[in-house]
Design an enzyme around this catalytic site. Structure first.
Site, PDB file in Angstrom:
ATOM      1  N   HIS A   1     -15.468 -14.639  11.298  1.00 41.99           N
ATOM      2  CA  HIS A   1     -16.498 -15.694  11.161  1.00 41.99           C
ATOM      3  C   HIS A   1     -17.826 -15.203  11.687  1.00 41.99           C
ATOM      4  O   HIS A   1     -17.913 -14.452  12.554  1.00 41.99           O
ATOM      5  CB  HIS A   1     -15.601 -16.782  11.937  1.00 41.99           C
TER       6      HIS A   1
ATOM      7  N   GLU B   1     -19.523 -16.984  13.962  1.00 40.12           N
ATOM      8  CA  GLU B   1     -19.606 -16.767  15.413  1.00 40.12           C
ATOM      9  C   GLU B   1     -18.925 -15.739  16.091  1.00 40.12           C
ATOM     10  O   GLU B   1     -19.279 -15.297  17.147  1.00 40.12           O
ATOM     11  CB  GLU B   1     -19.111 -18.370  15.869  1.00 40.12           C
TER      12      GLU B   1
ATOM     13  N   CYS C   1     -14.877 -23.498  13.785  1.00 35.54           N
ATOM     14  CA  CYS C   1     -13.550 -23.569  13.574  1.00 35.54           C
ATOM     15  C   CYS C   1     -12.750 -23.615  15.085  1.00 35.54           C
ATOM     16  O   CYS C   1     -13.440 -23.091  16.014  1.00 35.54           O
ATOM     17  CB  CYS C   1     -12.995 -22.694  12.598  1.00 35.54           C
TER      18      CYS C   1
ATOM     19  N   CYS D   1     -13.087 -19.978  16.605  1.00 33.46           N
ATOM     20  CA  CYS D   1     -14.252 -19.423  17.144  1.00 33.46           C
ATOM     21  C   CYS D   1     -14.535 -20.376  18.501  1.00 33.46           C
ATOM     22  O   CYS D   1     -15.313 -19.924  19.379  1.00 33.46           O
ATOM     23  CB  CYS D   1     -15.400 -19.933  16.036  1.00 33.46           C
TER      24      CYS D   1
HETATM   25 ZN   LIG Z   1     -14.504 -19.580  12.923  1.00 31.15          ZN
END
Ligand SMILES: [Zn+2]
Length: 157
Positions: free
Chosen positions: A53, A55, A83, A86
């Site tokens: 992801h 982040e 999410c 993260c």
């Molecule tokens: Zn994430």
């Protein structure tokens, strides 16, 4: 435009660049003392890594650059609502503040919301959709994993 809005726009520009390359619409920027330390974009598709992801990629890059797993004092700006993975990673890294530009509500019509995961994680383990069970187990010969680690570090168990 405030600094916060400027860094969020940077994250959105990264997300757009990623879309141009065939990636998902997520970008993130790690800032410390007003300066960009590192950036990241969602690389899940190209890397076949479900944890890639934006982040996390930005956190990994910032940690490498700073030579430390501790991002104390850093601020993360994300194009989308982080999410739970993260969010937890940012906490573990010591990130102080998080700002995001697009909410889960914005993402929901496009299948880009993690609100359902947040809701599931808020339930007791036994009620969550992923089966989670604590099975107390020890090696017969070495039953003190954590204490052994502490001793190896030279500390007291
Ligand atoms: Zn994430």
């Amino acid at each position: 435009m405030t600094d916060t809005q400027r860094f969020l726009c940077d994250a959105i520009e990264l997300a757009y660049d990623n879309v141009e390359k065939g990636g998902r619409p997520f970008g993130a920027v790690v800032v410390r003392e007003g300066e960009i330390v590192a950036t990241g974009v969602n690389e899940v598709i190209e890397s076949h890594d479900p944890t890639a992801h934006a982040e996390l990629m930005a956190i990994r890059a910032a940690s490498r650059k700073l030579g430390s797993p501790n991002l104390d004092g850093c601020v993360v700006y994300a194009s989308g609502h982080p999410c739970p993975m993260c969010m937890a990673a940012m906490r573990l890294a010591g990130v102080r503040e998080v700002y995001y530009a697009h909410s889960n509500e914005d993402g929901a019509p496009f299948g880009l919301s993690t609100a359902a995961i947040y809701a599931d994680l808020a339930k007791p383990f036994a009620e969550q959709s992923m089966r989670i069970r604590h099975v107390p187990t020890r090696l017969e010969a070495r039953p003190e994993l954590y204490a052994d680690w502490k001793r190896k570090q030279g500390g007291q168990a």
